[in-house]
Motif scaffolding. Structure first.
Motif, PDB file in Angstrom:
ATOM      1  N   GLU A   1       5.695   2.491  12.337  1.00 23.00           N
ATOM      2  CA  GLU A   1       5.431   3.915  12.549  1.00 23.00           C
ATOM      3  C   GLU A   1       5.363   4.240  14.036  1.00 23.00           C
TER       4      GLU A   1
ATOM      5  N   GLU B   1       5.399   4.397   2.167  1.00 24.51           N
ATOM      6  CA  GLU B   1       5.906   5.632   2.778  1.00 24.51           C
ATOM      7  C   GLU B   1       6.643   5.333   4.079  1.00 24.51           C
ATOM      8  N   VAL B   2       6.081   4.443   4.884  1.00 21.75           N
ATOM      9  CA  VAL B   2       6.717   4.093   6.157  1.00 21.75           C
ATOM     10  C   VAL B   2       8.053   3.395   5.924  1.00 21.75           C
TER      11      VAL B   2
ATOM     12  N   SER C   1       0.834  -1.198   0.000  1.00 21.77           N
ATOM     13  CA  SER C   1       0.000   0.000   0.000  1.00 21.77           C
ATOM     14  C   SER C   1       0.871   1.252   0.000  1.00 21.77           C
ATOM     15  N   SER C   2       0.301   2.367  -0.416  1.00 25.48           N
ATOM     16  CA  SER C   2       1.051   3.625  -0.435  1.00 25.48           C
ATOM     17  C   SER C   2       1.490   4.020   0.970  1.00 25.48           C
ATOM     18  N   TYR C   3       0.654   3.730   1.962  1.00 24.71           N
ATOM     19  CA  TYR C   3       1.003   4.025   3.351  1.00 24.71           C
ATOM     20  C   TYR C   3       2.204   3.191   3.792  1.00 24.71           C
ATOM     21  N   THR C   4       2.166   1.888   3.522  1.00 21.43           N
ATOM     22  CA  THR C   4       3.284   1.022   3.903  1.00 21.43           C
ATOM     23  C   THR C   4       4.551   1.432   3.169  1.00 21.43           C
TER      24      THR C   4
ATOM     25  N   ALA D   1       3.478  -1.596   8.666  1.00 25.26           N
ATOM     26  CA  ALA D   1       3.653  -0.143   8.707  1.00 25.26           C
ATOM     27  C   ALA D   1       3.149   0.446  10.019  1.00 25.26           C
TER      28      ALA D   1
ATOM     29  N   ASP E   1      -2.294  -3.085   7.005  1.00 27.23           N
ATOM     30  CA  ASP E   1      -0.957  -2.465   7.035  1.00 27.23           C
ATOM     31  C   ASP E   1      -0.240  -2.711   8.357  1.00 27.23           C
TER      32      ASP E   1
END
Length: 276
Positions: free
Chosen positions: A271, A28-29, A23-26, A267, A264
């Motif tokens: 985080e 980024e992390v 995912s985009s969130y993962t 992530a 996620d």
């Protein structure tokens, strides 16, 4: 987690969601984690060719531990460790699979070979190539169909032979056969798949090679996993994180449990623990 120098992530069921994506969130992390100077290792039952797109998604990881630990490559393309099947065992396995008309795929450090022009495996290959296009990191897999007449070719550096078989009876027949080969062991390499490896292969053995190169110890390693082929890595990690969707034996061996792969979980954990 100030002491952590290496984060090891299994892919399917762990870092990847059910759509086989990071995912985009993962993403980024993981990028922020790399900026802290922490090494990222992807560790999978997959062949490295079918891991490459995910490494590219995060701008490259420090190490790729593929084929359940039969091969480790660093971010410069150097092979750090490889434990290939012995040639007599390769020929015996291929002869058995061909005689039994079983579908299989064989992996070397350079190429993938699949059985008898199998439509099932062709779709697996083209499906991955389509996914890589969709993600913006197109990959063309080096793959070749082989037939019964090819089984005595001089194949070099075969790291894994994977059997695709829906019949439990037929799969057990293969496992019984392979179990009589002194230098071979079989292990799940994904849900519903069985792989034949050199007897020395495990994710733990490969991870220890990475730790040795980095000069780090157990309490500097954090491992995320979901399936029983991740269990051996837990033995050499101070932080052993099971996904919420993990099988029970992995949760029992874990130091902590995070959310599922579709939530996620990797992530969310990083985080919080790295204060990102």
């Amino acid at each position: 987690m100030d002491d952590i120098k290496l984060i090891v992530c299994d892919l399917d069921g762990t870092l990847l969601n059910s759509k086989k994506r990071i995912s985009s969130y993962t993403r980024e992390v993981l990028m922020k984690t790399k900026e802290l100077g922490i090494h990222i290792c992807f560790a999978s039952g997959r062949d490295e060719q079918m891991m490459a797109v995910y490494s590219r998604c995060i701008g490259g990881c420090s190490y790729m531990l593929s084929n359940n630990g039969a091969l480790v490559r660093d971010n410069k393309g150097n092979i750090l460790y490889e434990a290939a099947l012995e040639k007599p065992d390769i020929q015996q396995i291929l002869a058995f699979l061909t005689q039994q008309q079983m579908v299989f795929m064989m992996y070397t450090a350079q190429k993938m070979y699949f059985s008898n022009d199998s439509e099932k495996l062709k779709k697996r290959i083209t499906g991955y190539e389509k996914l890589s296009d969709e993600l913006g990191y197109p990959v063309k897999l080096a793959a070749e169909s082989i037939s019964a007449s090819d089984i005595y070719r001089d194949f070099d550096d075969v790291d894994k032979i994977v059997v695709y078989e829906d019949s439990e009876i037929r799969m057990n027949g293969f496992l019984d056969f392979a179990g009589n080969l002194a230098n071979v062991h079989c292990e799940s390499t994904g849900y519903g798949l069985q792989g034949a490896f050199h007897k020395s292969v495990s994710k733990k053995t490969a991870l220890l090679k990475i730790m040795e190169q980095l000069g780090i110890v157990e309490n500097q390693v954090c491992v995320f996993g979901d399936y029983d082929n991740d269990l051996s890595m837990f033995e050499c990690a101070g932080r052993r994180i099971a996904m919420g969707n993990s099988i029970q034996c992995l949760k029992d061996a874990a130091s902590e449990i995070t959310l599922s792969n579709d939530e996620d979980g990797v992530a969310v954990y990083l985080e919080k623990e790295l204060d990102l």
